[in-house]
Scaffold this motif. Sequence first.
Motif, short mmCIF file in Angstrom:
data_model
loop_
_atom_site.label_atom_id
_atom_site.label_comp_id
_atom_site.label_asym_id
_atom_site.label_seq_id
_atom_site.Cartn_x
_atom_site.Cartn_y
_atom_site.Cartn_z
N PRO A 190 0.81 -1.23 0.00
CA PRO A 190 0.00 0.00 0.00
C PRO A 190 0.84 1.27 0.00
CG PRO A 190 -0.12 -1.12 2.13
CD PRO A 190 0.54 -2.06 1.17
N VAL A 191 2.00 1.23 0.67
CA VAL A 191 2.88 2.41 0.67
C VAL A 191 3.37 2.70 -0.75
CG1 VAL A 191 5.07 3.34 1.48
CG2 VAL A 191 3.60 2.09 3.06
N GLY A 192 3.85 1.65 -1.43
CA GLY A 192 4.31 1.82 -2.81
C GLY A 192 3.18 2.26 -3.74
N ALA A 193 1.99 1.72 -3.51
CA ALA A 193 0.85 2.07 -4.35
C ALA A 193 0.48 3.54 -4.20
CB ALA A 193 -0.35 1.18 -4.00
N VAL A 194 0.44 4.02 -2.95
CA VAL A 194 0.08 5.42 -2.70
C VAL A 194 1.12 6.35 -3.32
CG1 VAL A 194 -0.13 7.18 -0.91
CG2 VAL A 194 -1.25 4.97 -0.61
N LEU A 195 2.39 6.05 -3.14
CA LEU A 195 3.45 6.89 -3.71
C LEU A 195 3.37 6.91 -5.24
CD1 LEU A 195 6.50 5.93 -1.45
CD2 LEU A 195 5.12 8.02 -1.37
#
Length: 258
Positions: A190-195
């Motif tokens: 989710p962190v990579g997706a948001v960024l």
Amino acid sequence: MTTFYGILIPFLGTTLGAACVFFLRRALGDRLQRALTGFAAGVMVAASVWSLLIPAIDQSAALGRLSFLPAAVGFWIGVAFLLLLDRVIPHLHRNAGQAEGPRTQLQRTTMMILAVTLHNIPEGMAVGVVYAGYLTGTAQISAAGALALSLGIAIQNFPEGAIISLPLRAEGQSRMRAFAGGVLSGIVEPVGAVLTVLAARFVAPALPYLLSFAAGAMLYVVVEELIPEMSEGKHSNIGTIFFAVGFSVMMILDVSLG
């Protein structure tokens, strides 16, 4: 809210898989792990083609015969990026006798978590860039098509969560710490997706490159890690069969929902 939930779905799959440590007393059998690894590889290959490379090429249709160019360039950058991470991050694959990457004093369990985290990075980027394409409306990606990718990755993340948490328990970790390790291995998604969503919304013309970048990174993981794991030793046909199952499931999800 659609994008928010879509980004969290794959992480939910990892979390539920990691929770298996509370219900199962020992690690998954070798055949089952081969089947689950093959399934995950099949999902990732199908997602790379239908959810990432084809939309990247379609979005570059204005280039005519050169419509493949952004996809090809982004693909190779993605491969190079994962190759770099593979070299600079110390990690230990399942059933491997020796760690990869630079020498380190990290514990075996930590390097096992890093190995799973490493190939969760492109999955998070894939989800993020697909939802970025949906939000910008420039990549011919529907909400249902983005959801199909999230569901497909969540399905293959479930066994991944179990494959990391159960061995951690077998290594002597408490159930709660083993569960936390499985969850942490997936938090990068989710962190990579948001960024990726935040970045892609500001550089919409780069979406074909970002889509194919994620595809290249995912396929690197499949060929470098998952296929060897599902094929080594006896009963390699089990991994091959479930590779086909995973590929079919992801293809059906993408075509029927997209």
